[in-house]
Design a protein around this motif. Structure first.
Motif, PDB file in Angstrom:
ATOM      1  N   ASP A 181      -8.427   2.999 -54.634  1.00  8.32           N
ATOM      2  CA  ASP A 181      -7.418   2.052 -55.092  1.00  8.32           C
ATOM      3  C   ASP A 181      -8.010   1.167 -56.180  1.00  8.32           C
ATOM      4  O   ASP A 181      -9.129   0.675 -56.058  1.00  8.32           O
ATOM      5  N   LYS A 182      -7.251   0.979 -57.240  1.00  8.99           N
ATOM      6  CA  LYS A 182      -7.650   0.135 -58.365  1.00  8.99           C
ATOM      7  C   LYS A 182      -6.428  -0.648 -58.820  1.00  8.99           C
ATOM      8  O   LYS A 182      -5.307  -0.375 -58.406  1.00  8.99           O
ATOM      9  N   VAL A 183      -6.647  -1.617 -59.692  1.00  9.14           N
ATOM     10  CA  VAL A 183      -5.558  -2.365 -60.310  1.00  9.14           C
ATOM     11  C   VAL A 183      -5.729  -2.238 -61.818  1.00  9.14           C
ATOM     12  O   VAL A 183      -6.830  -2.381 -62.342  1.00  9.14           O
ATOM     13  N   GLU A 184      -4.628  -1.957 -62.494  1.00  2.19           N
ATOM     14  CA  GLU A 184      -4.641  -1.822 -63.945  1.00  2.19           C
ATOM     15  C   GLU A 184      -3.986  -3.054 -64.568  1.00  2.19           C
ATOM     16  O   GLU A 184      -2.857  -3.398 -64.230  1.00  2.19           O
ATOM     17  N   ARG A 196     -11.434  -3.290 -59.739  1.00  3.76           N
ATOM     18  CA  ARG A 196     -11.348  -3.306 -58.278  1.00  3.76           C
ATOM     19  C   ARG A 196     -10.219  -4.241 -57.831  1.00  3.76           C
ATOM     20  O   ARG A 196     -10.054  -5.321 -58.394  1.00  3.76           O
ATOM     21  N   PRO A 197      -9.497  -3.864 -56.783  1.00  2.00           N
ATOM     22  CA  PRO A 197      -8.414  -4.730 -56.307  1.00  2.00           C
ATOM     23  C   PRO A 197      -8.894  -6.106 -55.846  1.00  2.00           C
ATOM     24  O   PRO A 197      -8.179  -7.092 -56.001  1.00  2.00           O
ATOM     25  N   SER A 255      -4.600   4.563 -58.649  1.00  2.00           N
ATOM     26  CA  SER A 255      -5.715   5.216 -57.961  1.00  2.00           C
ATOM     27  C   SER A 255      -6.531   5.935 -58.996  1.00  2.00           C
ATOM     28  O   SER A 255      -5.995   6.460 -59.973  1.00  2.00           O
ATOM     29  N   LEU A 261       0.478  -5.975 -64.393  1.00  2.00           N
ATOM     30  CA  LEU A 261      -0.408  -5.398 -63.376  1.00  2.00           C
ATOM     31  C   LEU A 261       0.256  -4.199 -62.724  1.00  2.00           C
ATOM     32  O   LEU A 261       1.455  -4.227 -62.454  1.00  2.00           O
ATOM     33  N   SER A 262      -0.538  -3.184 -62.430  1.00  2.00           N
ATOM     34  CA  SER A 262      -0.063  -2.012 -61.696  1.00  2.00           C
ATOM     35  C   SER A 262      -1.132  -1.592 -60.708  1.00  2.00           C
ATOM     36  O   SER A 262      -2.326  -1.666 -61.004  1.00  2.00           O
ATOM     37  N   ARG A 263      -0.702  -1.152 -59.555  1.00  2.00           N
ATOM     38  CA  ARG A 263      -1.640  -0.560 -58.590  1.00  2.00           C
ATOM     39  C   ARG A 263      -1.785   0.906 -58.942  1.00  2.00           C
ATOM     40  O   ARG A 263      -0.784   1.608 -59.119  1.00  2.00           O
ATOM     41  N   VAL A 310      -8.974  -8.973 -58.712  1.00  2.00           N
ATOM     42  CA  VAL A 310      -7.770  -9.315 -59.470  1.00  2.00           C
ATOM     43  C   VAL A 310      -7.683 -10.814 -59.732  1.00  2.00           C
ATOM     44  O   VAL A 310      -7.420 -11.241 -60.856  1.00  2.00           O
TER      45      VAL A 310
END
Length: 125
Positions: A57-60, A9-10, A34, A30-32, A13
């Motif tokens: 929206d997610k963060v990788e 979840r964003p 979906s 980090l990458s934003r 982070v």
């Protein structure tokens, strides 16, 4: 050596980043992104039109770690990302065949030398 990828979840982070730094893992990308997992589809209204939001929206996070740091990375990500709700994310662990540090030409485990939290300068978290 493993490539650890986590989709979280964003709003988690900062907690994940701090947990990774505390575990001695600082080489992070980090990458934003979906994605759609177990979350329910949400209906929103946008300019008077109903819109079905299928992707959230997610963060990788991506990090290459040597074997001793694999479980530490997994534990840190779980500690930082877990809310107990659907949509907390996933962790993927994949083998790495080769790693090269461009600056020095070091390879494999030497290219993955960790920087521990004691070597981080104050305020760099």
């Amino acid at each position: 050596m493993k490539l650890v990828t986590a989709v979280v979840r964003p709003d988690r982070v900062q907690q994940v980043k701090e947990a990774l730094f505390q575990a001695g893992i600082s080489g992070i990308t980090l990458s934003r992104v979906s994605g759609h997992g177990g979350e329910q589809i949400v209906i929103e209204h946008y300019r008077g039109t109903r819109v079905m939001v299928e992707f959230h929206d997610k963060v990788e996070f991506r990090m290459a770690v040597s074997e001793p740091f694999v479980q530490a990375a997994i534990d840190a990500i779980c500690r930082g990302a877990r809310t107990g709700e659907v949509g907390d994310g996933k962790i993927f662990v994949q083998p790495l065949d080769r790693v090269i540090r461009i600056r020095t030409g070091e390879e494999d485990a030497a290219a993955l030398t960790p920087v521990t939290e004691t070597r981080l300068s104050p305020g760099q978290s």
